[in-house]
Design an enzyme around this catalytic site. Structure first.
Site, mmCIF file in Angstrom:
data_model
loop_
_atom_site.group_PDB
_atom_site.id
_atom_site.type_symbol
_atom_site.label_atom_id
_atom_site.label_comp_id
_atom_site.label_asym_id
_atom_site.label_seq_id
_atom_site.Cartn_x
_atom_site.Cartn_y
_atom_site.Cartn_z
ATOM 1 N N LYS A 116 0.832 -1.211 0.000
ATOM 2 C CA LYS A 116 0.000 0.000 0.000
ATOM 3 C C LYS A 116 0.865 1.258 0.000
ATOM 4 O O LYS A 116 0.557 2.225 -0.689
ATOM 5 C CB LYS A 116 -0.951 0.019 1.198
ATOM 6 C CG LYS A 116 -2.085 -0.983 1.100
ATOM 7 C CD LYS A 116 -3.145 -0.688 2.162
ATOM 8 C CE LYS A 116 -4.192 -1.793 2.222
ATOM 9 N NZ LYS A 116 -5.104 -1.630 3.359
ATOM 10 N N LYS A 198 -7.256 -12.342 -6.969
ATOM 11 C CA LYS A 198 -8.438 -12.554 -6.155
ATOM 12 C C LYS A 198 -9.464 -11.452 -6.428
ATOM 13 O O LYS A 198 -9.074 -10.302 -6.650
ATOM 14 C CB LYS A 198 -7.992 -12.508 -4.688
ATOM 15 C CG LYS A 198 -8.914 -13.173 -3.718
ATOM 16 C CD LYS A 198 -8.256 -13.208 -2.347
ATOM 17 C CE LYS A 198 -9.276 -12.911 -1.275
ATOM 18 N NZ LYS A 198 -8.773 -12.945 0.078
ATOM 19 N N LYS A 201 -12.370 -5.806 -3.617
ATOM 20 C CA LYS A 201 -13.335 -4.731 -3.363
ATOM 21 C C LYS A 201 -12.910 -3.439 -4.038
ATOM 22 O O LYS A 201 -13.732 -2.684 -4.531
ATOM 23 C CB LYS A 201 -13.440 -4.462 -1.851
ATOM 24 C CG LYS A 201 -14.222 -5.504 -1.099
ATOM 25 C CD LYS A 201 -14.606 -4.984 0.288
ATOM 26 C CE LYS A 201 -13.393 -4.799 1.168
ATOM 27 N NZ LYS A 201 -13.705 -4.197 2.480
#
Ligand code: TRP
Length: 334
Positions: A116, A198, A201
């Protein structure tokens, strides 16, 4: 009577909740809620670790949306505790205590932080500190099992290391060692547009066709599934197919309850179009009742907010007693 094991998990109120969250998390939690003593949290304090992404009106709506989706997916507030992290101040307080015991190097090594932080040029201290707050979430409830995806395993390891450290320095703290509970392999849903990652969101929020949002319209769900990536073959077989077809087959498997053999027979000789249509039917059958319950809940915001306040009261009762134990162990006057 043997008391039930304590389970704690949380979802951040960011991005677009999708079929992968349903299959890999919310549905599993709901299905097993009688076996455990469950506490499910909307981790809104974690969501502000990327403060640039916060718009106050949308943030508030998203927090309530995720809480309503917990209930809409079958988590029953009469059986499981559902609450908002920011309504239980003990999370922030234990996080401070844990902060003071956390070597900086442990945090700098975390892979999620490195990922991040690498994507942004201004990072807040909260992002570095994210794992400490998560450890506080888990340890406050004497949690034994933490249902999370594979990607969160490092955070659970971190929590265990920190608990061990605190227990060694202050034995009276008696923190409980949590263990991860990873969902079965078939419950891991991959991106429809890119089956090597994966279902996510955050990607799903900006990229059409990546995910099936639990609140997406039937038209959008149809488009996403019918345009899912497959391969140049045309026979749907579990053992001889690319990752895109495998993802569709796995979805059919978990949603239909049929066996692999029955599914291969069903789609034999019909090409991938038929498989996609089959998956679409199964997905709609799963999503429709969730959307119906969600729509009911959003009509009664007062009920939802009251349910969350009751959840926070119960959570707070447990959290306050653990925090008191830890503070006493360290020597604070409580
Ligand atoms: N980090 C978790 C995730 O992104 C969310 C989370 C925060 C969590 N606190 C938690 C999960 C405590 C389990 C237990 O998925």
């Amino acid at each position: 009577m043997v008391s039930k094991q304590r389970v704690f998990s949380g979802v951040q109120p960011t991005g677009k909740l999708h079929l992968g969250n349903y299959i890999g998390a919310l549905k599993q939690w709901a299905d097993h809620q009688d076996e455990y003593d469950n506490i499910f949290c909307v981790v809104d304090l974690h969501a502000i670790t990327i403060p640039e992404a916060i718009n106050p009106k949308l943030f508030r709506a998203k927090i309530l949306e995720v809480a309503a989706l917990y209930i809409a997916c079958g988590i029953d507030p009469a059986k499981s505790t559902i609450f908002l992290q920011s309504q239980v101040p003990e999370h922030s307080e234990l996080a401070w205590v844990l902060n003071c015991l956390t070597p900086l190097g442990w945090l700098q090594r975390m892979t999620q932080f490195k990922d991040k932080a690498g994507k942004s040029d201004s990072i807040g201290t909260g992002l570095l500190d994210y794992p400490v707050l998560m450890a506080a979430d888990i340890l406050l409830y004497d949690t034994q099992k933490v249902p999370v995806g594979e990607d969160q395993k490092q955070h659970i390891e971190f929590t265990r290391d920190l608990a061990q450290r605190l227990n060694t320095m202050f034995p009276e703290a008696k923190l409980v060692m949590p263990a991860p509970m990873i969902p079965p392999a078939g419950a891991r849903v991959m991106g429809l547009d890119d089956p090597t990652v994966k279902m996510s969101k955050s990607i799903g929020e900006t990229k059409k066709g990546h995910s099936v949002g639990l609140l997406d319209t039937p038209g959008d769900i149809k488009k996403a599934i019918m345009s899912a990536q497959t391969d140049s073959d045309n026979e749907a077989r579990f053992d001889h197919c690319g990752p895109g077809v495998r993802n569709l087959l796995d979805l059919y498997l978990v949603l239909s309850g049929l066996s692999k053999h029955e599914i291969e027979e069903k789609f034999h000789g019909q090409g991938y179009g038929a498989l996609k249509k089959g998956v679409l039917e199964q997905v709609m059958a799963a999503v429709e009742p969730v959307q119906a319950r969600f729509n009911e809940l959003t009509k009664d915001q007062a009920y939802l907010e009251e349910t969350l306040r009751q959840g926070a009261d119960r959570a707070r009762g447990i959290a306050a007693s653990t925090l008191k134990r830890v503070k006493e162990a360290i020597g604070f006057v409580v």
